[in-house]
Design a protein around this motif. Sequence first.
Motif, PDB file in Angstrom:
ATOM      1  N   ILE A  28      19.876   7.531 -68.982  1.00 18.05           N
ATOM      2  CA  ILE A  28      19.368   8.643 -69.783  1.00 18.05           C
ATOM      3  C   ILE A  28      20.475   9.495 -70.393  1.00 18.05           C
ATOM      4  O   ILE A  28      20.237  10.278 -71.320  1.00 18.05           O
ATOM      5  N   ILE A  29      21.709   9.356 -69.891  1.00 18.50           N
ATOM      6  CA  ILE A  29      22.813  10.137 -70.444  1.00 18.50           C
ATOM      7  C   ILE A  29      23.103   9.639 -71.863  1.00 18.50           C
ATOM      8  O   ILE A  29      23.324   8.446 -72.071  1.00 18.50           O
ATOM      9  N   PRO A  30      23.088  10.529 -72.862  1.00 17.05           N
ATOM     10  CA  PRO A  30      23.177  10.092 -74.269  1.00 17.05           C
ATOM     11  C   PRO A  30      24.586   9.716 -74.730  1.00 17.05           C
ATOM     12  O   PRO A  30      25.160  10.352 -75.611  1.00 17.05           O
ATOM     13  N   TYR A  31      25.133   8.663 -74.125  1.00 19.42           N
ATOM     14  CA  TYR A  31      26.387   8.123 -74.648  1.00 19.42           C
ATOM     15  C   TYR A  31      26.132   7.549 -76.044  1.00 19.42           C
ATOM     16  O   TYR A  31      24.991   7.204 -76.392  1.00 19.42           O
ATOM     17  N   PRO A  32      27.176   7.409 -76.864  1.00 19.71           N
ATOM     18  CA  PRO A  32      26.977   6.918 -78.246  1.00 19.71           C
ATOM     19  C   PRO A  32      26.200   5.608 -78.338  1.00 19.71           C
ATOM     20  O   PRO A  32      25.318   5.460 -79.180  1.00 19.71           O
ATOM     21  N   LYS A  33      26.517   4.641 -77.460  1.00 18.55           N
ATOM     22  CA  LYS A  33      25.819   3.365 -77.520  1.00 18.55           C
ATOM     23  C   LYS A  33      24.339   3.520 -77.184  1.00 18.55           C
ATOM     24  O   LYS A  33      23.485   2.815 -77.746  1.00 18.55           O
ATOM     25  N   ARG A  34      24.027   4.423 -76.295  1.00 23.23           N
ATOM     26  CA  ARG A  34      22.623   4.615 -75.931  1.00 23.23           C
ATOM     27  C   ARG A  34      21.862   5.367 -77.013  1.00 23.23           C
ATOM     28  O   ARG A  34      20.686   5.104 -77.243  1.00 23.23           O
ATOM     29  N   VAL A  35      22.524   6.293 -77.672  1.00 20.99           N
ATOM     30  CA  VAL A  35      21.901   6.951 -78.822  1.00 20.99           C
ATOM     31  C   VAL A  35      21.634   5.911 -79.910  1.00 20.99           C
ATOM     32  O   VAL A  35      20.583   5.935 -80.574  1.00 20.99           O
ATOM     33  N   ALA A  36      22.565   4.970 -80.068  1.00 21.35           N
ATOM     34  CA  ALA A  36      22.376   3.891 -81.036  1.00 21.35           C
ATOM     35  C   ALA A  36      21.197   3.009 -80.642  1.00 21.35           C
ATOM     36  O   ALA A  36      20.479   2.492 -81.507  1.00 21.35           O
ATOM     37  N   GLN A  37      20.965   2.843 -79.332  1.00 23.77           N
ATOM     38  CA  GLN A  37      19.808   2.073 -78.880  1.00 23.77           C
ATOM     39  C   GLN A  37      18.510   2.747 -79.283  1.00 23.77           C
ATOM     40  O   GLN A  37      17.548   2.069 -79.670  1.00 23.77           O
ATOM     41  N   ILE A  38      18.460   4.060 -79.197  1.00 24.16           N
ATOM     42  CA  ILE A  38      17.275   4.789 -79.661  1.00 24.16           C
ATOM     43  C   ILE A  38      17.062   4.529 -81.149  1.00 24.16           C
ATOM     44  O   ILE A  38      15.943   4.252 -81.599  1.00 24.16           O
ATOM     45  N   TYR A 222      14.914 -11.564 -77.452  1.00 25.38           N
ATOM     46  CA  TYR A 222      15.948 -12.100 -78.333  1.00 25.38           C
ATOM     47  C   TYR A 222      17.274 -11.366 -78.147  1.00 25.38           C
ATOM     48  O   TYR A 222      18.328 -12.006 -78.000  1.00 25.38           O
ATOM     49  N   ILE A 223      17.233 -10.032 -78.161  1.00 30.10           N
ATOM     50  CA  ILE A 223      18.494  -9.297 -78.081  1.00 30.10           C
ATOM     51  C   ILE A 223      19.136  -9.431 -76.704  1.00 30.10           C
ATOM     52  O   ILE A 223      20.358  -9.322 -76.574  1.00 30.10           O
ATOM     53  N   ILE A 224      18.320  -9.694 -75.682  1.00 29.43           N
ATOM     54  CA  ILE A 224      18.875  -9.894 -74.350  1.00 29.43           C
ATOM     55  C   ILE A 224      19.615 -11.227 -74.272  1.00 29.43           C
ATOM     56  O   ILE A 224      20.696 -11.333 -73.687  1.00 29.43           O
ATOM     57  N   LYS A 225      19.047 -12.254 -74.899  1.00 30.74           N
ATOM     58  CA  LYS A 225      19.640 -13.590 -74.843  1.00 30.74           C
ATOM     59  C   LYS A 225      20.643 -13.844 -75.964  1.00 30.74           C
ATOM     60  O   LYS A 225      21.376 -14.828 -75.927  1.00 30.74           O
ATOM     61  N   LYS A 229      26.228  -8.576 -79.708  1.00 30.84           N
ATOM     62  CA  LYS A 229      26.114  -7.348 -78.917  1.00 30.84           C
ATOM     63  C   LYS A 229      25.280  -6.322 -79.680  1.00 30.84           C
ATOM     64  O   LYS A 229      25.556  -6.028 -80.831  1.00 30.84           O
ATOM     65  N   PHE A 230      24.262  -5.808 -79.021  1.00 27.17           N
ATOM     66  CA  PHE A 230      23.423  -4.780 -79.614  1.00 27.17           C
ATOM     67  C   PHE A 230      23.672  -3.464 -78.869  1.00 27.17           C
ATOM     68  O   PHE A 230      22.982  -3.117 -77.927  1.00 27.17           O
ATOM     69  N   PHE A 231      24.722  -2.756 -79.275  1.00 22.93           N
ATOM     70  CA  PHE A 231      25.018  -1.427 -78.733  1.00 22.93           C
ATOM     71  C   PHE A 231      25.127  -1.453 -77.218  1.00 22.93           C
ATOM     72  O   PHE A 231      24.642  -0.559 -76.528  1.00 22.93           O
ATOM     73  N   GLY A 232      25.777  -2.490 -76.685  1.00 23.03           N
ATOM     74  CA  GLY A 232      26.031  -2.551 -75.254  1.00 23.03           C
ATOM     75  C   GLY A 232      24.946  -3.210 -74.443  1.00 23.03           C
ATOM     76  O   GLY A 232      25.119  -3.447 -73.252  1.00 23.03           O
ATOM     77  N   ILE A 233      23.805  -3.557 -75.052  1.00 21.22           N
ATOM     78  CA  ILE A 233      22.698  -4.141 -74.295  1.00 21.22           C
ATOM     79  C   ILE A 233      23.071  -5.495 -73.734  1.00 21.22           C
ATOM     80  O   ILE A 233      22.818  -5.798 -72.580  1.00 21.22           O
TER      81      ILE A 233
END
Length: 244
Positions: A28-38, A222-225, A229-233
């Motif tokens: 939940i901490i809004p690091y840049p990659k996680r904000v990009a995930q949103i 798809y993005i998991i497999k 790289k999708f913003f660190g996922i």
Amino acid sequence: MLGLLVIIVVSWVLLRVIEKKNIEVLGIIPYPKRVAQIGLGMLFMMLLCLLWIVIETFVLNVDWQLNKDINYALIFDAFVYHVRSALTEDLVFRGAILYILINRIGAQWAILISAIIFGVYHVFSYGMTSESFIAIAYVIFITGFTGYVWAYTFHKTKSIMLGLGFHIGYNFLMTMFYESNPYGQLVFQELSKTTLIDWDLLFYLLAKGLFPSIVTLLFVKYIIKSKYKFFGIEQINRDENATN
């Protein structure tokens, strides 16, 4: 806002007491990659909803009218409202309790329980307790499946953020076209459309309800497999697979 703060505090306490973990395990901490995930989740879901609206327009011959005076301040208020409401629901249904259940009873059962409760919750939030059994079953099934996909997303990405983006994107985009409380039809109004009955109506409602969630589930898989790289996922899941 106070209710959201209470939920965050309760989540922190539950994780510390039961799992001896920090609330950071929810991603939940809004690091840049996680904000990009949103942002990724919102963009994907809004495009997906627009695609369905186009399909619906052709199938039902929907006649849309663009509002003459679009209230951009009201659109901003709607966005803030949906961010708060989506975050609140995600913390309750796909937050600390889901994380604890996954660790205690396994991901499969935990995600299923979360989905069922999410579906039942919408019967009350929609004010449908006095409706017919079929209508209630439909709401539980459709919203429950949506909750399943978003809970699955939380489990696989180890973060609340991508699912939160899906949630915000869906709710916000729909308020641009359809009636909704407290915000609705902010950009377009539906003037007329073909009326469906009986089995045609049932099949259409099932398609409308399931289409976004099925496509979203395929997208998440798809993005998991994916090798990209999708913003660190992808890296999160590689680390998890290496550990296992």
